[in-house]
Design a protein around this motif. Structure first.
Motif: not given
Length: 217
Positions: A96, A99-100, A103-104, A106-107, A133, A170, A174
């Motif tokens: 995870s 994935a975090g 995710w961070a 991507a944003h 997020l 996550v 991030a």
């Protein structure tokens, strides 16, 4: 670690097959009925429980029973899919975290070239990233180079309820990405730990401690 009052209310309601009213919950927790209603209303807002108003048998306020909300089939599928991230909580958290980070990234907001000599405030960096997020930062405390950030697990609320290690991973991933991207000096400078909030209205507590100090302890 102490169990949060809201989690205790959730557990008490889950154990009652026929439902409980606010007075019964208050008696089980040994708290005032107003406190019980406060936690029940929060659980209603979260969707964790449902309420049923019974027809009054006489004079007075109608009796309201609270029951655990049935899990939608899609939510159960999500739970089963998340369990495939690893056979242990530690493995699921590590996956995870990756994935975090993604995710961070991507944003992440476009920034100018990073000055390798500058040291931005880590709390400001972390708060901005988590807010982007969908998390809500409620408190930050800094002392002796360590930082504590309290936040609500808003975008991961349903996941955190059953798989807290995934929410922790996550957020950790991030935050590690945010610090790394902000400055080469911050990259690897902090040990990032995420844990449940031991009380109050928040869901998670993020601790940033000097990685050098942690390594020597």
């Amino acid at each position: 670690m102490p169990v949060r009052s809201r989690d205790r209310v959730r557990a008490i309601v889950a154990e009652a097959t026929n439902g409980l009213d606010a007075h019964q919950v208050a008696e089980a927790l040994d708290v005032h009925v107003t406190t019980a209603r406060f936690h029940l209303n929060n659980l209603l807002d979260e969707g964790g429980i449902i309420a049923e108003t019974l027809r009054p048998g006489g004079v007075g306020r109608p009796r309201v029973l609270y029951r655990t909300a049935p899990a939608p089939p899609a939510e159960e599928l999500l739970f089963l899919l998340l369990r495939q991230l690893g056979g242990t909580a530690a493995k699921r958290e590590a996956t995870s975290a990756a994935a975090g980070r993604a995710w961070a990234q991507a944003h992440a907001q476009p920034t100018d070239d990073v000055d390798p000599t500058s040291v931005p405030d880590p709390v400001t960096i972390v708060a901005a990233t988590l807010t982007s997020l969908g998390f809500r930062v409620t408190e930050t405390v800094s002392a002796f180079g360590s930082h504590r950030v309290s936040l609500c697990s808003c975008p991961l609320q349903s996941i955190a309820a059953r798989n807290p290690e995934i929410a922790h991973g996550v957020v950790r991933g991030a935050v590690e990405y945010a610090l790394e991207a902000a400055s080469p000096i911050l990259d690897g400078s902090y040990a990032v730990d995420v844990s449940p909030d031991s009380g109050g209205d928040c869901e998670l507590v993020l601790n940033l401690s000097s990685a050098r100090r942690v390594a020597t302890e």
